[in-house]
Design a protein around this motif. Structure first.
Motif, PDB file in Angstrom:
ATOM      1  N   GLN A 213      16.625  -0.559   2.252  1.00  0.00           N
ATOM      2  CA  GLN A 213      16.678   0.640   1.403  1.00  0.00           C
ATOM      3  C   GLN A 213      15.296   0.909   0.863  1.00  0.00           C
ATOM      4  O   GLN A 213      14.691   0.011   0.273  1.00  0.00           O
ATOM      5  N   THR A 214      14.828   2.145   1.030  1.00  0.00           N
ATOM      6  CA  THR A 214      13.428   2.336   0.673  1.00  0.00           C
ATOM      7  C   THR A 214      13.166   3.678  -0.002  1.00  0.00           C
ATOM      8  O   THR A 214      14.100   4.410  -0.337  1.00  0.00           O
ATOM      9  N   LYS A 215      11.874   3.961  -0.248  1.00  0.00           N
ATOM     10  CA  LYS A 215      11.487   5.145  -1.012  1.00  0.00           C
ATOM     11  C   LYS A 215      10.310   5.836  -0.329  1.00  0.00           C
ATOM     12  O   LYS A 215       9.657   5.242   0.533  1.00  0.00           O
ATOM     13  N   LYS A 216      10.024   7.048  -0.783  1.00  0.00           N
ATOM     14  CA  LYS A 216       8.841   7.763  -0.292  1.00  0.00           C
ATOM     15  C   LYS A 216       7.591   6.942  -0.557  1.00  0.00           C
ATOM     16  O   LYS A 216       7.539   6.219  -1.555  1.00  0.00           O
ATOM     17  N   GLN A 217       6.610   7.089   0.317  1.00  0.00           N
ATOM     18  CA  GLN A 217       5.298   6.419   0.197  1.00  0.00           C
ATOM     19  C   GLN A 217       5.319   4.941   0.595  1.00  0.00           C
ATOM     20  O   GLN A 217       4.284   4.294   0.577  1.00  0.00           O
ATOM     21  N   PHE A 218       6.499   4.445   0.948  1.00  0.00           N
ATOM     22  CA  PHE A 218       6.603   3.015   1.243  1.00  0.00           C
ATOM     23  C   PHE A 218       6.624   2.736   2.749  1.00  0.00           C
ATOM     24  O   PHE A 218       7.034   1.663   3.166  1.00  0.00           O
ATOM     25  N   VAL A 219       6.177   3.698   3.571  1.00  0.00           N
ATOM     26  CA  VAL A 219       6.390   3.560   5.016  1.00  0.00           C
ATOM     27  C   VAL A 219       5.781   2.272   5.583  1.00  0.00           C
ATOM     28  O   VAL A 219       6.423   1.574   6.372  1.00  0.00           O
ATOM     29  N   ALA A 220       4.560   1.933   5.167  1.00  0.00           N
ATOM     30  CA  ALA A 220       3.932   0.726   5.731  1.00  0.00           C
ATOM     31  C   ALA A 220       4.637  -0.529   5.215  1.00  0.00           C
ATOM     32  O   ALA A 220       5.029  -1.407   6.000  1.00  0.00           O
ATOM     33  N   TYR A 221       4.794  -0.594   3.903  1.00  0.00           N
ATOM     34  CA  TYR A 221       5.420  -1.776   3.279  1.00  0.00           C
ATOM     35  C   TYR A 221       6.836  -1.982   3.820  1.00  0.00           C
ATOM     36  O   TYR A 221       7.207  -3.076   4.257  1.00  0.00           O
ATOM     37  N   ALA A 222       7.640  -0.915   3.807  1.00  0.00           N
ATOM     38  CA  ALA A 222       9.045  -1.038   4.220  1.00  0.00           C
ATOM     39  C   ALA A 222       9.157  -1.420   5.691  1.00  0.00           C
ATOM     40  O   ALA A 222      10.031  -2.212   6.069  1.00  0.00           O
ATOM     41  N   THR A 223       8.272  -0.871   6.521  1.00  0.00           N
ATOM     42  CA  THR A 223       8.326  -1.191   7.950  1.00  0.00           C
ATOM     43  C   THR A 223       7.981  -2.659   8.177  1.00  0.00           C
ATOM     44  O   THR A 223       8.631  -3.352   8.974  1.00  0.00           O
ATOM     45  N   THR A 224       6.979  -3.159   7.445  1.00  0.00           N
ATOM     46  CA  THR A 224       6.634  -4.588   7.621  1.00  0.00           C
ATOM     47  C   THR A 224       7.776  -5.484   7.143  1.00  0.00           C
ATOM     48  O   THR A 224       8.046  -6.525   7.747  1.00  0.00           O
ATOM     49  N   LYS A 225       8.458  -5.077   6.067  1.00  0.00           N
ATOM     50  CA  LYS A 225       9.520  -5.931   5.525  1.00  0.00           C
ATOM     51  C   LYS A 225      10.761  -5.900   6.432  1.00  0.00           C
ATOM     52  O   LYS A 225      11.425  -6.926   6.620  1.00  0.00           O
TER      53      LYS A 225
ATOM     54  N   ILE B 116       0.869  -1.187   0.000  1.00  0.00           N
ATOM     55  CA  ILE B 116       0.000   0.000   0.000  1.00  0.00           C
ATOM     56  C   ILE B 116       0.898   1.228   0.000  1.00  0.00           C
ATOM     57  O   ILE B 116       1.684   1.421   0.937  1.00  0.00           O
ATOM     58  N   LEU B 117       0.810   2.025  -1.040  1.00  0.00           N
ATOM     59  CA  LEU B 117       1.647   3.218  -1.109  1.00  0.00           C
ATOM     60  C   LEU B 117       0.879   4.396  -0.538  1.00  0.00           C
ATOM     61  O   LEU B 117      -0.191   4.754  -1.026  1.00  0.00           O
ATOM     62  N   ALA B 118       1.421   4.957   0.532  1.00  0.00           N
ATOM     63  CA  ALA B 118       0.775   6.118   1.160  1.00  0.00           C
ATOM     64  C   ALA B 118       1.807   6.828   2.017  1.00  0.00           C
ATOM     65  O   ALA B 118       2.657   6.201   2.648  1.00  0.00           O
ATOM     66  N   ASP B 119       1.687   8.126   2.038  1.00  0.00           N
ATOM     67  CA  ASP B 119       2.567   9.002   2.784  1.00  0.00           C
ATOM     68  C   ASP B 119       2.335   8.870   4.299  1.00  0.00           C
ATOM     69  O   ASP B 119       1.229   8.565   4.728  1.00  0.00           O
ATOM     70  N   SER B 120       3.390   9.109   5.083  1.00  0.00           N
ATOM     71  CA  SER B 120       3.259   9.012   6.546  1.00  0.00           C
ATOM     72  C   SER B 120       2.175   9.948   7.099  1.00  0.00           C
ATOM     73  O   SER B 120       1.592   9.678   8.140  1.00  0.00           O
ATOM     74  N   ARG B 121       1.921  11.041   6.409  1.00  0.00           N
ATOM     75  CA  ARG B 121       0.893  11.972   6.895  1.00  0.00           C
ATOM     76  C   ARG B 121      -0.510  11.440   6.643  1.00  0.00           C
ATOM     77  O   ARG B 121      -1.448  11.800   7.328  1.00  0.00           O
ATOM     78  N   ALA B 122      -0.649  10.595   5.636  1.00  0.00           N
ATOM     79  CA  ALA B 122      -1.996  10.269   5.156  1.00  0.00           C
ATOM     80  C   ALA B 122      -2.427   8.821   5.387  1.00  0.00           C
ATOM     81  O   ALA B 122      -3.617   8.515   5.310  1.00  0.00           O
ATOM     82  N   ILE B 123      -1.477   7.958   5.673  1.00  0.00           N
ATOM     83  CA  ILE B 123      -1.847   6.532   5.754  1.00  0.00           C
ATOM     84  C   ILE B 123      -2.874   6.311   6.870  1.00  0.00           C
ATOM     85  O   ILE B 123      -2.770   6.895   7.956  1.00  0.00           O
ATOM     86  N   THR B 124      -3.876   5.500   6.587  1.00  0.00           N
ATOM     87  CA  THR B 124      -4.937   5.286   7.576  1.00  0.00           C
ATOM     88  C   THR B 124      -4.592   4.089   8.473  1.00  0.00           C
ATOM     89  O   THR B 124      -3.743   3.261   8.122  1.00  0.00           O
ATOM     90  N   ARG B 125      -5.290   4.013   9.581  1.00  0.00           N
ATOM     91  CA  ARG B 125      -5.109   2.859  10.475  1.00  0.00           C
ATOM     92  C   ARG B 125      -5.430   1.560   9.743  1.00  0.00           C
ATOM     93  O   ARG B 125      -4.763   0.543   9.906  1.00  0.00           O
TER      94      ARG B 125
END
Ligand SMILES: NC(=O)c1ccc[n+]([C@@H]2O[C@H](COP(=O)([O-])OP(=O)(O)OC[C@H]3O[C@@H](n4cnc5c(N)ncnc54)[C@H](O)[C@@H]3O)[C@@H](O)[C@H]2O)c1
Length: 253
Positions: A145-157, A94-103
């Motif tokens: 190593q990660t990119k913008k918008q990947f906060v949820a995906y990258a954290t889980t990985k 799920i690509l979403a910014d840290s400001r906008a990602i929903t619970r």
């Protein structure tokens, strides 16, 4: 310590209908495993050596009765011998910014990408121990190593790779647990994302020291190797499969 060999062994693969999942099923069946292929999507496709079971990993995490029902179904298929390999391959991105990602987006990412691999491992641990089996977690280069918008995906990985190293301390005397951290893999989805953007796709390929992205087969073959006796001393490893891009610094030049 003994290890599973492929003959008369059962491998359980999640996300089996996805790009890498299909290659995993193919490689495991071809090398003699009996495969239990699972996915949230349904499949009527029949193939020798493959049993398909529908499995929604979000529900699996949230509903213990559903998880136990799944265990019983697997037990029936394996006639009590239990699985020898668990390949935690399914994930959502799920690509979403840290400001906008929903619970809801955050929790779904964690349930499918992290909690499901953990609770599947826990559910099958006795069978895996009895069979001196192996778990392979399909993590990602985004673990490090990660990119913008990947906060949820990258954290889980990142957590999935950490979980791989940590579970070895509890159960690593009988079960080998390793992870693969792929970079871009040429699945149908990746290619579709670049449809009409051939120049960008070429740039992506050229950015890899190997001059190309990876193939689903390369990831599947690595998972097969990690599940085999030949990888007998590989334990708690998170193996990069990145075509060398993992070492690239992308400073403006
Ligand atoms: N393709 C790449 O470039 C790449 C790179 C690095 C890591 N990975 C990892 O490889 C694995 C496979 O990726 P892929 O590219 O084949 O993705 P994909 O989207 O093609 O396949 C993922 C599969 O997981 C299933 N799935 C999604 N939600 C589910 C749920 N709730 N319950 C059960 N199944 C569910 C999907 O239906 C799908 O079949 C993932 O863990 C992904 O993070 C992929």
């Amino acid at each position: 310590m003994q290890h599973a060999n492929s003959k008369n062994q059962w491998a359980l693969i999640t996300g089996a209908l996805g790009g890498i999942g299909q290659a995993l099923v193919h490689e495991f069946v071809n090398s003699g495993y009996s495969v239990i292929a699972t996915d949230v999507k349904h499949s009527d496709h029949k193939a020798d050596g493959v049993n398909f079971l529908a499995l929604d990993l979000d529900k699996f995490v949230l509903d213990e009765a559903y998880a136990m029902e799944f265990y019983q179904k697997v037990n029936l298929i394996t006639e009590g011998s239990g699985i020898s390999c668990l390949i935690n391959n399914a994930a959502i991105q799920i690509l979403a910014d840290s400001r906008a990602i929903t619970r809801e987006q955050w929790n779904l990412s964690f349930n499918v990408n992290l909690s499901a691999p953990f609770f599947l491992s826990q559910l099958f641990i006795k069978d895996l121990e009895r069979n001196f089996g192996s778990i392979v977690n399909i993590s990602s280069i985004h673990a490090t190593q990660t990119k913008k918008q990947f906060v949820a995906y990258a954290t889980t990985k990142a957590a999935l790779s950490a979980m791989t190293r940590n579970m070895v301390l509890d159960i690593g005397d009988k079960v080998r647990i390793n992870a693969i951290e792929p970079a871009a893999i040429a699945t149908a989805m990746l290619k579709a994302g670049f449809a009409g953007k051939e120049q960008q796709y070429k740039k992506l390929e050229a950015f890899h020291p190997l001059g190309r992205v990876g193939t689903p087969q390369e990831i599947a073959k690595l998972a097969l190797f990690l599940s085999s006796d030949e990888a007998g001393f590989v334990q708690g490893a998170c193996i990069s499969a990145s075509g060398g891009i993992q070492g690239c610094l992308s400073d403006p030049s």
